[in-house]
Write a protein that holds these residues in place. Structure first.
Motif, PDB file in Angstrom:
ATOM      1  N   UNK A 246       0.843  -1.266  -0.030  1.00 10.68           N
ATOM      2  CA  UNK A 246       0.110   0.010  -0.073  1.00 10.68           C
ATOM      3  C   UNK A 246       0.768   1.163  -0.094  1.00 10.68           C
ATOM      4  N   UNK A 247       0.883   1.916  -1.094  1.00 12.93           N
ATOM      5  CA  UNK A 247       1.422   3.123  -1.132  1.00 12.93           C
ATOM      6  C   UNK A 247       0.763   4.343  -1.231  1.00 12.93           C
ATOM      7  N   UNK A 248       1.222   5.525  -0.148  1.00  9.43           N
ATOM      8  CA  UNK A 248       0.734   6.811  -0.356  1.00  9.43           C
ATOM      9  C   UNK A 248       1.373   7.810  -1.281  1.00  9.43           C
ATOM     10  N   UNK A 249       0.787   8.176  -2.356  1.00  4.82           N
ATOM     11  CA  UNK A 249       1.327   8.728  -3.346  1.00  4.82           C
ATOM     12  C   UNK A 249       1.376  10.227  -2.816  1.00  4.82           C
ATOM     13  N   UNK A 250       2.663  11.043  -3.528  1.00  3.32           N
ATOM     14  CA  UNK A 250       3.148  12.216  -3.052  1.00  3.32           C
ATOM     15  C   UNK A 250       2.225  13.237  -3.611  1.00  3.32           C
ATOM     16  N   UNK A 251       1.790  13.122  -4.730  1.00  2.83           N
ATOM     17  CA  UNK A 251       1.033  14.365  -5.386  1.00  2.83           C
ATOM     18  C   UNK A 251      -0.196  14.507  -5.179  1.00  2.83           C
ATOM     19  N   UNK A 252      -1.016  13.488  -4.632  1.00  2.25           N
ATOM     20  CA  UNK A 252      -2.333  13.764  -4.350  1.00  2.25           C
ATOM     21  C   UNK A 252      -2.856  13.094  -2.859  1.00  2.25           C
ATOM     22  N   UNK A 253      -2.061  12.410  -2.280  1.00  2.00           N
ATOM     23  CA  UNK A 253      -2.229  11.733  -0.913  1.00  2.00           C
ATOM     24  C   UNK A 253      -3.103  10.591  -1.102  1.00  2.00           C
ATOM     25  N   UNK A 254      -3.349   9.892  -2.469  1.00  2.09           N
ATOM     26  CA  UNK A 254      -3.973   8.858  -2.645  1.00  2.09           C
ATOM     27  C   UNK A 254      -3.452   7.518  -2.318  1.00  2.09           C
ATOM     28  N   UNK A 255      -3.988   6.609  -1.851  1.00  2.00           N
ATOM     29  CA  UNK A 255      -3.224   5.228  -1.696  1.00  2.00           C
ATOM     30  C   UNK A 255      -3.447   4.372  -2.531  1.00  2.00           C
ATOM     31  N   UNK A 256      -2.589   3.755  -3.036  1.00  2.00           N
ATOM     32  CA  UNK A 256      -2.525   2.694  -4.199  1.00  2.00           C
ATOM     33  C   UNK A 256      -2.249   1.401  -4.100  1.00  2.00           C
ATOM     34  N   UNK A 257      -2.450   0.185  -4.348  1.00  2.00           N
ATOM     35  CA  UNK A 257      -2.015  -0.975  -3.883  1.00  2.00           C
ATOM     36  C   UNK A 257      -1.345  -1.552  -5.254  1.00  2.00           C
ATOM     37  N   UNK A 258      -0.119  -1.906  -4.988  1.00  2.00           N
ATOM     38  CA  UNK A 258       0.835  -2.418  -6.142  1.00  2.00           C
ATOM     39  C   UNK A 258       1.600  -3.557  -5.655  1.00  2.00           C
ATOM     40  N   UNK A 259       2.146  -4.206  -6.572  1.00  2.00           N
ATOM     41  CA  UNK A 259       2.978  -5.420  -6.672  1.00  2.00           C
ATOM     42  C   UNK A 259       4.376  -5.005  -6.376  1.00  2.00           C
ATOM     43  N   UNK A 260       5.233  -5.758  -5.576  1.00  2.00           N
ATOM     44  CA  UNK A 260       6.644  -5.226  -5.550  1.00  2.00           C
ATOM     45  C   UNK A 260       7.491  -5.324  -6.767  1.00  2.00           C
ATOM     46  N   UNK A 261       6.857  -6.206  -7.603  1.00  2.75           N
ATOM     47  CA  UNK A 261       7.842  -6.192  -9.188  1.00  2.75           C
ATOM     48  C   UNK A 261       7.465  -5.206 -10.006  1.00  2.75           C
TER      49      UNK A 261
END
Length: 287
Positions: A246-261
């Motif tokens: 779960x990554x919190x984006x710098x530009x808009x504070x949105x949280x996205x779920x991504x794969x480590x690869x």
């Protein structure tokens, strides 16, 4: 190369090595051997092993003999003596008003020593108790204070998983377990969830630690700065087993779920215990 056998003196205990000499020894056989405590009877747990002699700092002793029917009768007598000694010792402890909890009693095979295992919150002056026990049993007396882990191993019981304690079922020796392991495995640092019945960290934390350490080498940690398809952000949560972040984006504070690869690590973080966590979990790593 030296041919050896492995012998245990407790059902789940440390294995000691001996030379079988010319005896035809099989798994489960009872053998009489000489140990640092004197002559003992143990059960064969390993057979047909060859080990480089240079691995042993002291000469490997040979077994004295395979246990005979008379030896087995001696063991039965010793077991009864241990039961009697346990009752008598409890009475003596009460008479001396000592703050100690008797856990177990062992009688050596040659009847040369009685060992009394106990727990206590602090050091205990048991000199007078030893004198009383020696007067009753007319043999060498040894009192040994043990920790809560050893107490659990001796007494047995059921863990929070519903299974018998690992330490009393198959762990010959205790493995070091740390709070850092629980942190790296993403477990709740609630003492009631990561400690066993003994009040110390669960031994099973060690079982999968190598796998978690390997996953951590290839997975960004919480606090890491990463680059995703949507831009740069900070890792807020990690699932090591699925490899999802779960990554919190710098530009808009949105949280996205991504794969480590699917991400690029700009700056990784480090897993640390803070002072409050260390204070709250103080004592869980002890013996």
């Amino acid at each position: 190369m030296l041919k050896i056998i492995g012998v245990r003196f407790k059902s789940v205990g440390k294995i000691y090595y001996f030379d079988p000499k010319d005896y035809d020894v099989k798994m489960g056989d009872k053998v009489i051997v000489e140990t640092a405590r004197g002559v003992e009877c143990g059960e064969v747990a390993l057979v047909d092993r060859e080990i480089d002699e240079t691995r042993f700092t002291n000469p490997v002793k040979g077994i004295i003999r395979l246990a005979t029917p008379n030896d087995m009768k001696t063991i039965e007598k010793n077991r009864q003596k241990e039961k009697d000694a346990f009752k008598i010792c409890e009475q003596k402890i009460a008479a001396h008003k000592l703050k100690m909890n008797l856990i177990d009693v062992e009688c050596t095979f040659d009847n040369n020593k009685l060992l009394f295992y106990f727990t206590a919150e602090s050091r205990v002056d048991f000199r007078e108790l030893v004198k009383d026990l020696a007067a009753v049993f007319r043999t060498r007396i040894e009192l040994r204070q043990i920790g809560v882990r050893d107490e659990a191993k001796m007494l047995g019981g059921l863990g929070i998983c519903g299974q018998p304690f690992c330490c009393s079922r198959f762990l010959g020796e205790f493995q070091p377990v740390s709070i850092k392991m629980a942190k790296e495995q993403g477990l709740s640092l609630n003492p009631t969830k990561i400690s066993g019945t003994c009040g110390r960290l669960m031994c099973c934390l060690k079982y999968e630690q190598d796998s978690y350490e390997d996953l951590l080498k290839h997975t960004p940690k919480v606090g890491a700065i990463v680059k995703t398809a949507e831009g740069r952000g900070v890792v807020e949560e990690v699932n090591l087993l699925t490899g999802k972040l779960r990554v919190k984006m710098d530009k808009n504070d949105n949280v996205v779920v991504v794969k480590k690869d699917d991400i690029e690590v700009i700056k990784d973080s480090v897993i640390r215990l803070d002072r409050d966590e260390i204070k709250a979990l103080k004592g869980l790593e002890g013996k």
